[in-house]
Design a protein around this motif. Structure first.
Motif, PDB file in Angstrom:
ATOM      1  N   PHE A   9     -32.624 -56.372  59.595  1.00 18.03           N
ATOM      2  CA  PHE A   9     -33.388 -56.919  58.476  1.00 18.03           C
ATOM      3  C   PHE A   9     -33.555 -55.867  57.385  1.00 18.03           C
ATOM      4  O   PHE A   9     -33.303 -56.139  56.210  1.00 18.03           O
ATOM      5  N   TRP A  36     -36.660 -63.879  59.297  1.00 15.81           N
ATOM      6  CA  TRP A  36     -35.328 -63.703  58.718  1.00 15.81           C
ATOM      7  C   TRP A  36     -34.254 -64.263  59.652  1.00 15.81           C
ATOM      8  O   TRP A  36     -33.370 -65.007  59.221  1.00 15.81           O
ATOM      9  N   ASP A  39     -34.317 -68.047  59.587  1.00 18.54           N
ATOM     10  CA  ASP A  39     -33.678 -68.570  58.377  1.00 18.54           C
ATOM     11  C   ASP A  39     -32.160 -68.523  58.500  1.00 18.54           C
ATOM     12  O   ASP A  39     -31.477 -69.470  58.108  1.00 18.54           O
ATOM     13  N   GLU A  58     -27.110 -62.501  54.564  1.00 15.93           N
ATOM     14  CA  GLU A  58     -28.233 -61.765  55.131  1.00 15.93           C
ATOM     15  C   GLU A  58     -29.172 -61.271  54.036  1.00 15.93           C
ATOM     16  O   GLU A  58     -30.394 -61.333  54.190  1.00 15.93           O
ATOM     17  N   ALA A  62     -33.055 -62.409  53.513  1.00 14.96           N
ATOM     18  CA  ALA A  62     -34.105 -61.384  53.448  1.00 14.96           C
ATOM     19  C   ALA A  62     -34.957 -61.562  52.200  1.00 14.96           C
ATOM     20  O   ALA A  62     -36.185 -61.470  52.262  1.00 14.96           O
ATOM     21  N   VAL A  65     -37.258 -64.573  52.691  1.00 13.61           N
ATOM     22  CA  VAL A  65     -38.353 -64.282  53.629  1.00 13.61           C
ATOM     23  C   VAL A  65     -39.439 -63.469  52.933  1.00 13.61           C
ATOM     24  O   VAL A  65     -40.628 -63.766  53.044  1.00 13.61           O
TER      25      VAL A  65
END
Length: 71
Positions: A9, A36, A39, A58, A62, A65
């Motif tokens: 993350f 994260w 999602d 990704e 992030a 989130v």
């Protein structure tokens, strides 16, 4: 490349947010990393983006989130 959820993350965040989240308590980092990962698993838009560019998917997850979870 980090293999733990928090490390992955943090790696997906832009440098400014990485520093801010890195300064948070570990429990908060774990909560955000779990959100994260959820999602990434359930968002169909991210699935499409992931096929084109996994790092971009990704990073987008992030960003979402942080927008949602830190307001």
């Amino acid at each position: 490349m980090p293999t733990d959820p928090v490390g992955r993350f943090l790696a997906a965040l832009d440098p400014e947010h990485r520093k801010a989240v890195g300064a948070m308590p570990r429990g908060e980092q774990e909560r955000l990393a779990a959100a994260w990962e959820r999602d990434l698993e359930v968002d169909d838009e991210l699935d499409t983006l992931d096929e084109l560019s996994p790092p971009a998917a990704e990073a987008e997850a992030a960003r979402r989130v942080l927008d949602r979870e830190t307001d």
